[in-house]
Design an enzyme around this catalytic site. Sequence first.
Site, mmCIF file in Angstrom:
data_model
loop_
_atom_site.group_PDB
_atom_site.id
_atom_site.type_symbol
_atom_site.label_atom_id
_atom_site.label_comp_id
_atom_site.label_asym_id
_atom_site.label_seq_id
_atom_site.Cartn_x
_atom_site.Cartn_y
_atom_site.Cartn_z
ATOM 1 N N ARG A 210 56.328 25.962 79.744
ATOM 2 C CA ARG A 210 57.205 25.369 78.740
ATOM 3 C C ARG A 210 58.605 25.988 78.801
ATOM 4 O O ARG A 210 58.778 27.097 79.267
ATOM 5 C CB ARG A 210 56.615 25.560 77.337
ATOM 6 C CG ARG A 210 55.373 24.741 77.060
ATOM 7 C CD ARG A 210 54.879 24.921 75.634
ATOM 8 N NE ARG A 210 54.577 26.328 75.327
ATOM 9 C CZ ARG A 210 55.350 27.134 74.633
ATOM 10 N NH1 ARG A 210 56.504 26.703 74.151
ATOM 11 N NH2 ARG A 210 54.998 28.391 74.414
ATOM 12 N N LYS B 192 52.244 19.744 73.766
ATOM 13 C CA LYS B 192 52.681 20.662 72.720
ATOM 14 C C LYS B 192 53.707 20.031 71.777
ATOM 15 O O LYS B 192 53.820 20.437 70.622
ATOM 16 C CB LYS B 192 53.249 21.934 73.345
ATOM 17 C CG LYS B 192 52.167 22.830 73.969
ATOM 18 C CD LYS B 192 51.078 23.214 72.981
ATOM 19 C CE LYS B 192 50.112 24.234 73.563
ATOM 20 N NZ LYS B 192 48.979 24.500 72.631
ATOM 21 N N HIS C 292 46.222 26.274 65.610
ATOM 22 C CA HIS C 292 46.199 26.518 67.058
ATOM 23 C C HIS C 292 44.977 27.394 67.328
ATOM 24 O O HIS C 292 45.068 28.623 67.370
ATOM 25 C CB HIS C 292 47.492 27.218 67.474
ATOM 26 C CG HIS C 292 47.692 27.274 68.954
ATOM 27 N ND1 HIS C 292 48.400 28.272 69.583
ATOM 28 C CD2 HIS C 292 47.287 26.442 69.937
ATOM 29 C CE1 HIS C 292 48.410 28.052 70.885
ATOM 30 N NE2 HIS C 292 47.744 26.946 71.120
ATOM 31 N N SER D 137 46.893 34.303 74.377
ATOM 32 C CA SER D 137 46.425 34.365 75.756
ATOM 33 C C SER D 137 45.877 35.755 76.089
ATOM 34 O O SER D 137 46.487 36.774 75.759
ATOM 35 C CB SER D 137 47.584 34.025 76.703
ATOM 36 O OG SER D 137 47.179 34.095 78.043
ATOM 37 N N LYS E 243 39.582 33.855 73.860
ATOM 38 C CA LYS E 243 39.298 32.687 73.007
ATOM 39 C C LYS E 243 38.431 31.653 73.728
ATOM 40 O O LYS E 243 37.422 31.180 73.186
ATOM 41 C CB LYS E 243 40.615 32.053 72.557
ATOM 42 C CG LYS E 243 40.442 30.877 71.606
ATOM 43 C CD LYS E 243 41.791 30.364 71.120
ATOM 44 C CE LYS E 243 42.597 29.740 72.239
ATOM 45 N NZ LYS E 243 43.787 29.019 71.750
ATOM 46 N N THR E 244 38.815 31.309 74.961
ATOM 47 C CA THR E 244 38.065 30.302 75.716
ATOM 48 C C THR E 244 36.660 30.792 76.030
ATOM 49 O O THR E 244 35.672 30.080 75.864
ATOM 50 C CB THR E 244 38.797 29.946 77.019
ATOM 51 O OG1 THR E 244 40.097 29.436 76.696
ATOM 52 C CG2 THR E 244 38.044 28.892 77.802
ATOM 53 N N ASP F 180 41.754 23.905 71.537
ATOM 54 C CA ASP F 180 43.139 24.348 71.361
ATOM 55 C C ASP F 180 43.813 23.931 70.051
ATOM 56 O O ASP F 180 44.541 24.709 69.473
ATOM 57 C CB ASP F 180 43.985 23.853 72.533
ATOM 58 C CG ASP F 180 45.289 24.608 72.680
ATOM 59 O OD1 ASP F 180 45.275 25.844 72.554
ATOM 60 O OD2 ASP F 180 46.324 23.967 72.903
ATOM 61 N N ARG G 53 46.942 25.078 85.822
ATOM 62 C CA ARG G 53 46.266 24.382 84.728
ATOM 63 C C ARG G 53 45.387 23.240 85.231
ATOM 64 O O ARG G 53 45.639 22.663 86.291
ATOM 65 C CB ARG G 53 47.301 23.789 83.771
ATOM 66 C CG ARG G 53 48.140 24.819 83.030
ATOM 67 C CD ARG G 53 47.442 25.305 81.792
ATOM 68 N NE ARG G 53 48.254 26.271 81.044
ATOM 69 C CZ ARG G 53 47.962 26.666 79.815
ATOM 70 N NH1 ARG G 53 46.898 26.181 79.196
ATOM 71 N NH2 ARG G 53 48.727 27.536 79.193
#
Length: 528
Positions: A56, A198, A217, A235, A239-240, A254, A319
Amino acid sequence: MNSVSISNELSQLLNGSNIQVQLSVPQLVEKVLNRNEGSLTSTGAIRATTGKYTGRSPKDKYIVEEASNKDKIDWGSVNQPISEEAFSNLYNKVISYLKEKDEVFVFKGFAGADKKHRMPIQVINEYAWHNLFAHQLFIRPAEDELLDHQSEFTVISAPNFKADPAVDGTKSETFIIISFERRTVLIGGTEYAGEMKKSIFSVMNYMLPENGILPMHCSANVGREGDVALFFGLSGTGKTTLSADPNRKLIGDDEHGWSANGVFNIEGGCYAKCINLSREKEPQIFDAIRFGAVLENVVVNSETRVADYDDSTLTENTRAAYQLQAIDNIVDPSIAGHPNTIVFLTADAFGVLPPISKLSKEQAMYHFLSGYTSKLAGTERGITSPQATFSTCFGSPFLPLPANRYAEMLGEKIDEHNAKVFLVNTGWTGGEYGVGERMKLAYTRAMVEAALEGELNNVETVKDGIFGLEIPQHVTGVPDEVLQPNKTWADQAAYEAKAKELAAKFRENFKKFTSVSSEIEEKGGPIA
């Protein structure tokens, strides 16, 4: 230019002979290959690259300052204002640019899995692969839903159109501009597909609170008994990994909303990091990358077309975009009841936060606003020791409204639904980074499982003397001494110094929340 003339301009574009509306996945794949926008990998996924922008561009993101939002937006470095005139001029240029293209691709779908609160959207793309990305990430309409689909927000993405800062009022050739009155996101000068995803999340973060819905989020899953869990974390916090539980069904990975009815996914797909991806470590993600999926900036063998997920030549931020339905263990549609358990994940490289602690409502609001984790030495140029990082509400780049608005809503939801909140440190124990060791994943899994099963709701706790956190004295499958960080350090003086150093950073960061009640700071933060 007023909103009516903008609508007319858009109508002219959408009625042009070059418009390709709602192409199927196979049709889009054919377009990508025929237009040389990407290549096919050995699993059938499309692989594309994004040029110099592999992430981004937050410094190039703007919100149009309009009468309706002038006093609502939390203006600053995250939400940069741009004038209505500058937006209108760029809008005209982009529309004219797209009218001259041989083909322009349009996807119609939704943001929000709950039909009571979903927002119809359309995404207009210069690239076929970007339109395929939109098809994977947003919610796809059924045939009957498409018949009366009326878009309430439009994303227009023209990567090859570059702004002239001297003329257009931007900082660079790149721009991501949201106009809430015109219901439009305008993107140019960047090929990074994540800007589309986003931007819509930012839009939902502005609009959902108006309807009493908390945008979040976070990832979310649901257990066999219907119990819902939320996982917040920046990050590198796990979390994942921790939300992908074979014994629980994934709601989403997400973006979610929490309404009066419960939790719903905002998206229809996943946008997973895939650096160092393997089937052994993350089989769900690995196997989801098949026909229809999009790989972004992943290095692929030119002959075998096999993806090399360990190769970071183009970027660490590789990604994969794929539909939720590419994963077996999901909730479909992506809606569930009210959260029973909320987990805040942090990777504390200072090695001083407890591996798990129970949070009061005030502590939950404090740590939600803080959004703490650590950047490690070597991850960025100039970082030679762990750096405390704070991202408000675990998603500061996407919050148009003042942070306390979201925190207050979270506090109200916790009260109303008696949700239990835990802070889980997946970082270091027995010393800071370089001295101690990373918390064992098996221990973290055991602690999270105990939290989700309700085993920690009524256990005895001991209060941490510096952060004021309530630490469970016993967790099944975890040695008692691991639970209290001071007991894992050989040098108690060094522990206390490092803990006080981190506590000071929390306090310093919290000074920016000038409109937050003093009770949250006094009851929620480190002990003074």
